[in-house]
Design an enzyme around this catalytic site. Structure first.
Site, short mmCIF file in Angstrom:
data_model
loop_
_atom_site.label_atom_id
_atom_site.label_comp_id
_atom_site.label_asym_id
_atom_site.label_seq_id
_atom_site.Cartn_x
_atom_site.Cartn_y
_atom_site.Cartn_z
CG HIS A 172 9.97 14.25 4.05
ND1 HIS A 172 10.43 13.06 3.53
CD2 HIS A 172 8.70 14.36 3.61
CE1 HIS A 172 9.49 12.50 2.81
NE2 HIS A 172 8.42 13.27 2.83
CG ASP A 173 6.14 12.99 5.43
OD1 ASP A 173 6.04 14.20 5.72
OD2 ASP A 173 5.65 12.49 4.39
CG HIS B 240 4.11 20.06 4.06
ND1 HIS B 240 3.50 19.51 2.94
CD2 HIS B 240 4.48 19.02 4.84
CE1 HIS B 240 3.49 18.18 3.07
NE2 HIS B 240 4.09 17.86 4.20
CE LYS C 160 2.51 13.07 6.36
NZ LYS C 160 2.38 12.65 4.96
FE LIG Z 1 5.11 15.93 4.80
#
Ligand SMILES: [Fe+2]
Length: 348
Positions: free
Chosen positions: A223-224, A273, A227
């Site tokens: 999910h991240d 989000h 980043k």
């Molecule tokens: Fe996130």
């Protein structure tokens, strides 16, 4: 003495019978060590280069769960296969916490054991290759943007590193990838692993199928991923950093596009989000418009963030965190999913 280049497998069982029969099955392919109890096993692990451990859970001296924890603390790359009698397992979900490779039920079956240990070694080898590659590109990635480009490139050329069997999917790979990316960052360390754990609790409560659960887990791990290449994490963000940060779900989707993941998996990454009231990002979806995986990951993600804490925010206890999430039910989270999550957590 002749050097044995075969992988080293340690069999840990307090009973002689299983030790011997496992040894017989594995001996033709592997270099075998045995231990009668956990303390002895940890000693062997520290002295020999053990690749895989088969571990009995019910043992005197030191319970199997404790041995497992200590093995993983010592070296998380050692693969562990739990050998257990039927019904002694509280919940398969618990194993996720410690990244157990698999379970084998007693009485065991020869081909099951051989194939499980072989798959174990494949994962270990993949994990080394992915790590070596990421370390290499980190060295030459002076800027976060470069890192992002390198990882994207890596995912594009993934078939040189990993050949997932169609039915197995990418779960094993994404576990290794995300845990490697998190290693150097104390703040997010273990985040995707824990989000995966909490998401799986909700999946269990919902009674999702095995395939759906695996897809959800893949999504939770990734999910991240967007980043990568966004350098923040130092407390509060200014306007520009915030705008940049909010691009991570879409960046993540772009990064994993070469993997051709199912659209449910992509939905979890893209929309984790979003908020139930439509105030989230990237699209401001509302309520049921938000895909199920994204609604699940949102809860798991937020729960982890507030129970681990942030540089400028103290960690909350389980109960405080659940109250905090409940306050935001309906505006931010799916209330039904939140109830399922709270129920599952209280059982732990
Ligand atoms: Fe996130």
């Amino acid at each position: 003495m002749e050097h044995d280049s075969r992988p080293n497998v340690l069999i840990v069982d307090d009973e002689l019978g299983p030790r011997e029969s496992l040894g017989m099955i594995l001996k033709p392919s592997f270099n075998i060590f045995t231990s009668e109890d956990g303390r002895e096993a940890l000693q062997v692990i520290k002295n020999k280069n053990i690749d895989v451990v088969t571990l009995d859970l019910k043992m005197p001296v030191m319970p199997g769960e404790e041995v497992l924890k200590q093995i993983k603390d010592y070296d998380p790359t050692i693969e562990v296969v739990i050998i257990t009698g039927y019904g002694t397992l509280k919940s398969a979900v618990e194993a996720i916490k410690y990244n157990v490779f698999d379970y084998i039920l007693k009485p065991f079956n020869v081909s099951d054991i051989l194939s499980t240990v072989k798959r174990c070694l494949e994962r270990r080898e993949m994990s080394f290759r992915v790590k070596a590659f990421l370390t290499e590109i980190e060295k030459e990635s002076k800027s976060p943007l470069k890192m992002y480009k390198h990882i994207s490139h890596f995912l594009n050329k993934l078939d040189e590193f990993y050949h997932p069997a169609k039915s197995e999917g990418y779960l094993e790979f994404v576990k290794v990838l995300t845990s490697t990316l998190e290693t150097n960052d104390t703040y997010t360390k273990g985040h995707s692993e824990r989000v995966n754990y909490y998401a799986t609790l909700i999946a269990e409560g919902l009674g999702l199928s095995q395939v759906d659960t695996r897809d959800l887990q893949t999504s939770a791990y990734l999910h991240d991923i967007g980043k990568v290449g966004i350098s923040v994490n130092n407390g509060s963000l200014d306007e520009n950093e915030l705008t940049e940060m909010r691009k991570h779900p879409l960046k993540g989707v772009k990064m994993v596009s070469p993997l051709k993941l199912p659209h449910e998996v992509i939905g979890g990454i893209k929309y984790h989000h979003e908020r139930m009231d439509g105030e989230g990002y990237p699209e401001g979806l509302k309520g049921d418009q938000i895909p199920l995986f994204a609604r699940i990951i949102a809860i798991a993600d937020c729960y982890d963030a507030i129970t681990v804490g942030r540089p400028n925010k103290a960690a909350m206890s389980k109960n405080e965190a659940l109250l905090e999430l409940k306050r935001n039910a309906d505006s931010q989270f799916d209330k039904e999913l939140l109830d399922i999550f709270a129920k599952a957590l209280r059982k732990k």
